[in-house]
Design a protein around this motif. Structure first.
Motif, short mmCIF file in Angstrom:
data_model
loop_
_atom_site.label_atom_id
_atom_site.label_comp_id
_atom_site.label_asym_id
_atom_site.label_seq_id
_atom_site.Cartn_x
_atom_site.Cartn_y
_atom_site.Cartn_z
N VAL A 218 0.83 -1.20 0.00
CA VAL A 218 0.00 0.00 0.00
C VAL A 218 0.87 1.26 0.00
N LYS A 219 1.96 1.23 0.74
CA LYS A 219 2.88 2.37 0.74
C LYS A 219 3.50 2.57 -0.65
N ALA A 220 3.80 1.47 -1.34
CA ALA A 220 4.37 1.58 -2.69
C ALA A 220 3.36 2.19 -3.65
N LEU A 221 2.09 1.83 -3.53
CA LEU A 221 1.06 2.44 -4.36
C LEU A 221 1.02 3.95 -4.16
N GLU A 222 1.04 4.37 -2.90
CA GLU A 222 1.00 5.80 -2.62
C GLU A 222 2.25 6.51 -3.14
N ALA A 223 3.39 5.83 -3.09
CA ALA A 223 4.63 6.42 -3.60
C ALA A 223 4.55 6.68 -5.10
N HIS A 224 3.69 5.93 -5.79
CA HIS A 224 3.50 6.12 -7.22
C HIS A 224 2.27 6.97 -7.52
N GLY A 225 1.80 7.68 -6.54
CA GLY A 225 0.74 8.66 -6.76
C GLY A 225 -0.67 8.12 -6.73
N PHE A 226 -0.85 6.89 -6.27
CA PHE A 226 -2.18 6.31 -6.22
C PHE A 226 -2.51 5.88 -4.79
N LYS A 227 -3.51 6.50 -4.20
CA LYS A 227 -4.00 6.11 -2.89
C LYS A 227 -5.31 5.36 -3.06
N PRO A 228 -5.36 4.08 -2.71
CA PRO A 228 -6.60 3.32 -2.90
C PRO A 228 -7.77 3.93 -2.13
N ALA A 229 -8.94 3.86 -2.74
CA ALA A 229 -10.14 4.36 -2.06
C ALA A 229 -10.57 3.42 -0.94
N PHE A 230 -10.05 2.18 -0.95
CA PHE A 230 -10.34 1.19 0.08
C PHE A 230 -9.41 0.01 -0.11
N LEU A 231 -9.30 -0.82 0.90
CA LEU A 231 -8.63 -2.11 0.79
C LEU A 231 -9.56 -3.15 1.36
N HIS A 232 -9.95 -4.13 0.53
CA HIS A 232 -10.82 -5.21 0.98
C HIS A 232 -10.01 -6.48 1.15
N LEU A 233 -10.13 -7.08 2.30
CA LEU A 233 -9.36 -8.27 2.64
C LEU A 233 -10.17 -9.52 2.33
#
Length: 374
Positions: A218-233
């Motif tokens: 999730v941190k890597a996604l944000e580092a590439h400019g994308f913050k997920p709207a949610f995370l479903h497990l």
């Protein structure tokens, strides 16, 4: 037991791959302190509902809405599988054409329920994340628009798992390609024509992805400019049951705290974790047990997702074993035996019917937000 673990993990992957095979056939988704969420009712927008692929009553959700009136008051998002929104697929139950003819998409919009789809981003059939996947999602945006509605939410189907496994990519590279997929869909002609691009969140499995790795992802996604709207497990309940040494409650608390601090809603997919099953009652009992375990660990999650991929086995198979999926159905079984039809969807208020919409009511009641079916 290890054989069963691998068999079931592979079965889950096959289930998802089958959906995308149908799509392509038609075309050409840490703190050390414990975290427990506040004991407040989930907002409607945080309750998701999805039907199993081939349930015989999926269309009745839209043709007979009175049969789930109370559950419908609590549902804020309805999620479709890829083949449900692919226009060129025919000859299957609950096809796009059948759903469109039942006014499914327009009805959801009229009821104020968001429309979501599960989409591939980085997958074994598109390791780049930009070769085929954005066009697939864009076509679904267009098809839903043609049905007088709008695709508002995309739940990406385990891009990390596909990127790390079949595509053999590093975490940072998977994140980069996932962010590129999102950007490509948002820039598509179909998204612009619809007037607004959908929001994008992620589905990832547990415990096959360790908690520290999921946080790194999730941190890597944000580092590439994308913050997920949610995370479903997506929880492998069977694997947890045969491996009680896994610190499930502690892991959930760690994830809940991380996502709370990150400002990302943390959801749990409430499903049986056993596949196949021979009855809706068996499915119901597994889901209620999972809900109890989640509540004991973190209280209610930020989002509750009711979704199934489970195959209905013959009643002759009393246990959830791999061979049951291939065991022939008999005259004693319903005509939808052998299909992904567990559980039925309707009604929501019959104590003798262990349906998906009843589960919405009963799980939310367990978390303190609604009355149980009675």
């Amino acid at each position: 037991m290890e054989f069963l673990r691998f068999h079931r993990d592979n079965a889950r992957l096959v289930i998802r791959r089958i959906s995308y095979c149908w799509f392509f056939a038609g075309l050409f988704g840490v703190s050390a302190f414990a975290y427990v969420s506040p004991a407040m009712a989930l907002e409607r927008q945080d309750v998701w509902l999805s039907s199993d692929d081939n349930t015989p009553d999926m269309l009745d959700l839209f043709r007979q809405p009175e049969r789930w009136a109370r559950a419908r008051e609590r549902v804020g998002t309805f999620k479709f599988a890829p083949h449900h929104v692919t226009s060129r697929i025919t000859g299957i139950r609950n096809s796009y054409t059948a759903l469109k003819d039942a006014d499914a998409f327009a009805a959801l919009q009229q009821w104020g329920i968001k429309i979501a789809t599960e989409e591939g981003a980085v997958k074994e059939w598109d390791c780049a994340g930009t070769a085929h996947a954005p066009q697939a999602t864009a076509s679904h945006i267009a098809n839903i628009a043609a049905a007088n509605a709008m695709l508002q939410v995309v739940a990406m189907d385990e891009p990390f798992v596909s990127g790390r496994g079949p595509c053999a990519l590093a975490v940072d590279e998977i994140a980069k390609r996932t962010a590129a997929y999102v950007a490509a869909v948002k820039a598509s002609r179909e998204a612009r024509a619809a007037g607004a691009a959908p929001e994008f969140g992620d589905i990832e499995p547990y415990p096959s992805i360790p908690v520290p790795t999921l946080i790194e992802w999730v941190k890597a996604l944000e580092a590439h400019g994308f913050k997920p709207a949610f995370l479903h497990l997506d929880i492998n309940v069977h694997y947890l049951d045969v491996h009680p040494e896994i610190p499930f409650a502690g892991d959930l608390r760690t994830l809940a705290r991380f996502f709370h601090d990150a400002g990302i809603p943390f959801g749990v997919i409430f499903w049986s974790g056993y596949d196949p099953l021979n009855s809706d009652r068996a499915y119901y009992d597994h889901v209620m047990d999972l809900a109890g375990r989640v509540k004991a660990a973190i209280g209610q999650p930020d989002q509750a997702v009711f979704q199934s991929w489970v195959t209905r086995s013959t009643v002759a198979c009393s246990r959830s074993e791999p061979h049951c999926a291939k065991h022939p159905c008999s005259p004693a079984d319903p005509p939808y035996c052998g299909e992904k039809s567990i559980p039925l969807n309707l009604p929501d208020d019959d104590p003798a019917a262990f349906t998906q919409t009843r589960l919405v009511r009963d799980v939310l009641a367990l978390f303190g937000g609604a009355m149980r079916a009675r």
